[in-house]
Design an enzyme around this catalytic site. Structure first.
Site, mmCIF file in Angstrom:
data_model
loop_
_atom_site.group_PDB
_atom_site.id
_atom_site.type_symbol
_atom_site.label_atom_id
_atom_site.label_comp_id
_atom_site.label_asym_id
_atom_site.label_seq_id
_atom_site.Cartn_x
_atom_site.Cartn_y
_atom_site.Cartn_z
ATOM 1 N N SER A 283 0.802 -1.209 0.000
ATOM 2 C CA SER A 283 0.000 0.000 0.000
ATOM 3 C C SER A 283 0.845 1.274 0.000
ATOM 4 O O SER A 283 1.602 1.511 -0.932
ATOM 5 C CB SER A 283 -0.966 -0.053 1.188
ATOM 6 N N ASP A 294 11.145 5.019 -9.513
ATOM 7 C CA ASP A 294 10.866 5.593 -10.824
ATOM 8 C C ASP A 294 11.666 6.862 -11.079
ATOM 9 O O ASP A 294 12.079 7.128 -12.209
ATOM 10 C CB ASP A 294 9.375 5.923 -10.959
ATOM 11 N N LYS A 308 -0.524 -4.146 -3.309
ATOM 12 C CA LYS A 308 -1.771 -3.526 -2.817
ATOM 13 C C LYS A 308 -1.750 -2.067 -3.254
ATOM 14 O O LYS A 308 -1.179 -1.218 -2.590
ATOM 15 C CB LYS A 308 -1.841 -3.658 -1.291
#
Length: 368
Positions: A283, A294, A308
């Protein structure tokens, strides 16, 4: 629409907000669309018939097929909010639902009733006070452990059915008042600062930023998110701000409306950074991991994360209980979806993750 927009920590994840709260008007603007309205209607009809609105809402949620949905009584949700403030009554274990719907212990708090009883990560929790846990949402299992339905205080007993390999046994524990201690910091030889975030509770993001500021000059950082099952998304964004100079952290949608989360400017972008993850990283912790990966800010070391990446929104039902349903999904800055996929580390490893992270930091710190 319920005004406090929160994340269910060890359970569900939730609607991202900068401070973990939303103003009432902001909350209402999304509207109790679709399944929120269906669940509210089921609860209202049950009340009119003299039946349990909570049970009716749970049946409606079950029919929806929403894996991460949950229904809380008023008392359960109040207890849940307290846990996000860093205090809770429980036995000191973290758990997750595995792919087969079994409840697996992922972490045990040192000195807690669960630790004293010898419960270990990897044990399966098969029942709580005689109620089977297989197939239940983790939120319900956590509620049973804490005794939310009866507002069980510290000192009350709870009976756990456990399994470890071929061994099955029953353990009776006494609940205790515990604090989350969500952020811990330690220094390792070789000028490495390890910042461990167990879950994102209130103020944990600021604690991460302060730990980075106070780490020795030139020290590399290991951000340890192993076993971190989520928490307040706003706190995860604040933690990301410790390492980023503004910019995108994640995008997400709420009933089709696209939104974005941004880091605050002024983070430390020069220290070498390694992020540790594993199958218990979920999460909000995956959101943070995806952002630093990224944007080329960190190398990610460990095992694939849980996957999740869905957004939940809570709404108040007619009797004061709360239904929390999935309304969308978030994506990393490059547009990757996390839900059901997880995040693949740059360097996959197992038990030796921390030594490997130290080796990576030495390489990052070496002159080119």
């Amino acid at each position: 629409m319920f005004a406090s927009v929160l994340v269910a920590g060890a359970a569900t994840g939730a609607l991202p907000q900068s401070q973990g709260k939303s103003a009432p008007d902001e909350a209402r603007s999304a509207g109790p669309a679709g399944r929120h309205a269906d669940v509210a209607r089921a609860a209202e009809e049950a009340m009119a018939d003299g039946k349990s609105p909570v049970q009716a809402a749970k049946r409606a949620v079950s029919r929806s097929g929403d894996r991460w949905a949950a229904v809380y009584s008023r008392g359960e949700y109040e207890e849940f909010e307290e846990s996000l403030d860093g205090q809770y009554t429980g036995v000191g274990l973290w758990a997750r639902s595995d792919r087969d719907g079994r409840i697996e212990v992922t972490k045990v708090r040192a000195g807690s009733p669960a630790a004293t009883a010898g419960i270990r990560p990897g044990d399966l929790l098969r029942s709580v006070d005689g109620e089977r846990t297989d197939g239940r949402p983790v939120t319900e299992v956590v509620s049973l452990l804490r005794g939310d339905a009866t507002d069980a205080p510290a000192g009350t007993a709870v009976r756990l059915g456990l399994e470890r390999g071929t061994r099955a046994w029953t353990e009776t524990l006494r609940r205790a008042q515990l604090s989350t201690d969500s952020v811990t910091v330690r220094e390792l030889d070789g000028r490495v600062t390890v910042i461990k975030v167990a879950t994102f509770t209130k103020d944990s993001g600021h604690q991460v930023r302060e730990a980075v500021r106070q780490s020795p000059p030139g020290a590399g950082i290991v951000l340890d998110l192993r076993g971190n099952s989520g928490g307040l998304v706003g706190e995860a964004v604040t933690a990301a701000s410790a390492f980023l100079d503004g910019g995108l952290v994640a995008t997400y949608d709420v009933d089709g409306e696209q939104r974005a989360l941004h880091a605050e400017p002024g983070g430390d972008t020069t220290r070498p950074l390694v992020t540790l993850v594993d199958g218990g990283t979920m999460s909000a912790a995956e959101l943070l991991t995806g952002a630093v990966q990224d944007r080329g800010r960190a190398l990610v070391v460990g095992a694939r994360t849980f996957g999740k990446g869905s957004v939940q929104m809570p709404s108040r039902l007619p009797d004061g209980s709360v239904a929390e349903l999935t309304v969308g999904h978030y994506r990393t800055p490059s547009g990757r979806g996390v839900d059901g996929r997880g995040i693949t580390p740059d360097l996959e490893t197992g038990e030796d993750a921390l030594p490997r992270a130290q080796a990576v930091l030495r390489g990052l710190a070496s002159p080119s």
